[in-house]
Design a protein around this motif. Structure first.
Motif, PDB file in Angstrom:
ATOM      1  N   PHE A 114       0.852  -1.190   0.000  1.00 46.75           N
ATOM      2  CA  PHE A 114       0.000   0.000   0.000  1.00 46.75           C
ATOM      3  C   PHE A 114       0.889   1.243   0.000  1.00 46.75           C
ATOM      4  O   PHE A 114       0.936   1.988   0.982  1.00 46.75           O
ATOM      5  CB  PHE A 114      -0.914   0.008   1.232  1.00 46.75           C
ATOM      6  CG  PHE A 114      -1.776  -1.217   1.370  1.00 46.75           C
ATOM      7  CD1 PHE A 114      -2.819  -1.465   0.495  1.00 46.75           C
ATOM      8  CD2 PHE A 114      -1.516  -2.138   2.377  1.00 46.75           C
ATOM      9  CE1 PHE A 114      -3.611  -2.584   0.617  1.00 46.75           C
ATOM     10  CE2 PHE A 114      -2.303  -3.263   2.520  1.00 46.75           C
ATOM     11  CZ  PHE A 114      -3.350  -3.492   1.633  1.00 46.75           C
ATOM     12  N   PRO A 115       1.619   1.462  -1.100  1.00 43.60           N
ATOM     13  CA  PRO A 115       2.624   2.534  -1.117  1.00 43.60           C
ATOM     14  C   PRO A 115       2.063   3.923  -0.847  1.00 43.60           C
ATOM     15  O   PRO A 115       2.778   4.781  -0.314  1.00 43.60           O
ATOM     16  CB  PRO A 115       3.224   2.428  -2.527  1.00 43.60           C
ATOM     17  CG  PRO A 115       2.210   1.677  -3.333  1.00 43.60           C
ATOM     18  CD  PRO A 115       1.564   0.735  -2.381  1.00 43.60           C
ATOM     19  N   ASP A 116       0.819   4.162  -1.214  1.00 39.20           N
ATOM     20  CA  ASP A 116       0.242   5.489  -1.022  1.00 39.20           C
ATOM     21  C   ASP A 116      -0.426   5.655   0.336  1.00 39.20           C
ATOM     22  O   ASP A 116      -0.800   6.770   0.718  1.00 39.20           O
ATOM     23  CB  ASP A 116      -0.791   5.781  -2.122  1.00 39.20           C
ATOM     24  CG  ASP A 116      -0.178   5.803  -3.513  1.00 39.20           C
ATOM     25  OD1 ASP A 116       0.991   6.211  -3.628  1.00 39.20           O
ATOM     26  OD2 ASP A 116      -0.868   5.401  -4.470  1.00 39.20           O
ATOM     27  N   GLU A 117      -0.590   4.546   1.071  1.00 39.45           N
ATOM     28  CA  GLU A 117      -1.323   4.601   2.343  1.00 39.45           C
ATOM     29  C   GLU A 117      -0.464   4.279   3.565  1.00 39.45           C
ATOM     30  O   GLU A 117      -0.861   4.587   4.694  1.00 39.45           O
ATOM     31  CB  GLU A 117      -2.501   3.622   2.302  1.00 39.45           C
ATOM     32  CG  GLU A 117      -3.504   3.892   1.183  1.00 39.45           C
ATOM     33  CD  GLU A 117      -4.568   2.809   1.104  1.00 39.45           C
ATOM     34  OE1 GLU A 117      -5.407   2.753   2.020  1.00 39.45           O
ATOM     35  OE2 GLU A 117      -4.538   2.011   0.141  1.00 39.45           O
ATOM     36  N   ALA A 118       0.678   3.648   3.365  1.00 37.67           N
ATOM     37  CA  ALA A 118       1.480   3.147   4.489  1.00 37.67           C
ATOM     38  C   ALA A 118       1.862   4.240   5.462  1.00 37.67           C
ATOM     39  O   ALA A 118       1.754   4.062   6.685  1.00 37.67           O
ATOM     40  CB  ALA A 118       2.732   2.443   3.962  1.00 37.67           C
TER      41      ALA A 118
END
Length: 226
Positions: A114-118
């Protein structure tokens, strides 16, 4: 706040990881264990992760986790990432011993899937490092096994994540009963000035130099208040 069982109503997750090595960017989690404490209920979570490659022999010796165990009992990293995203709701209090290590591995696992949420997921949580607390309570050494012995807790099978997590739960209870100031340590991590901070440095964590003490420090002189 009682981080063990009560106080304000807040979800608490006592967690631990076993990994393929020390580098949180290059290495992988092979076991993730959590005790999720909410509304007086305790849920156990313990998953092996099939990382898809042979484990180093020293890791097998240290953890007792084998390639066969990961193949036959392990789940995908994506599955665990999905679980973490579900469990790590904003405001949850995350508790680990040497939390910088485990937080770094959890973060990079989430970042891969989840690169945009981590970043948002981990920054919206509270983090307590029981090792930092222990360094204000007893002299060296400060591993989890040392805390277990110091507080007279029944020993468990160390170096397996689920067993370490159960020991951590009891250590947190002992720390809270000894002096109820754990809330001051939320998002405050101590580090040895000789070695510096290891792993990923997080903007929401306040890193402070922490020196050795002969015993428990005065409450007005604990690391978070310095």
């Amino acid at each position: 706040m009682n981080c063990y069982s009560g106080g304000i109503s807040i979800k608490k997750i006592f967690f631990d990881t076993e990994t393929t090595g020390l580098d949180s960017e290059k290495c992988r989690i092979i076991e993730l264990a959590m005790l999720v404490v909410e509304d007086g209920e305790i849920e156990e979570y313990d998953k092996f992760i099939n990382v898809g490659f042979d484990l180093p022999s020293n890791i097998v010796e240290l953890t007792g986790i084998t390639d066969e165990m990961l193949i036959t009992e392990g789940v995908s990293e994506q599955s665990v990432a999905n679980d973490l995203k579900s469990y790590l709701t904003p405001g949850t209090l995350m508790i680990a011993h040497n939390c910088q290590f485990d937080l770094s591995f959890v973060y990079h696992l989430l970042k891969r899937h989840f690169p945009d949420e981590a970043d948002g997921i981990v920054s919206n949580l509270g983090w307590i490092d029981t090792m930092t607390v222990l360094k204000d309570r007893k002299e060296f050494p400060h591993k989890l096994i040392d805390a277990v012995k110091h507080y007279g807790i029944a020993e468990v099978n160390f170096h397996r994540a689920i067993d370490d997590t159960k020991a951590l739960y009891d250590v947190a209870k002992a720390l809270s009963n000894e002096r109820p100031d754990l809330e001051y340590y939320i998002n405050v991590f101590g580090y040895n000035p000789k070695w510096g901070v290891s792993g990923h440095k997080f903007s929401f964590i306040e890193y402070k130099r922490q020196y050795f003490h002969k015993g428990i420090v005065d409450q007005d002189n604990i690391l978070p208040k310095k």
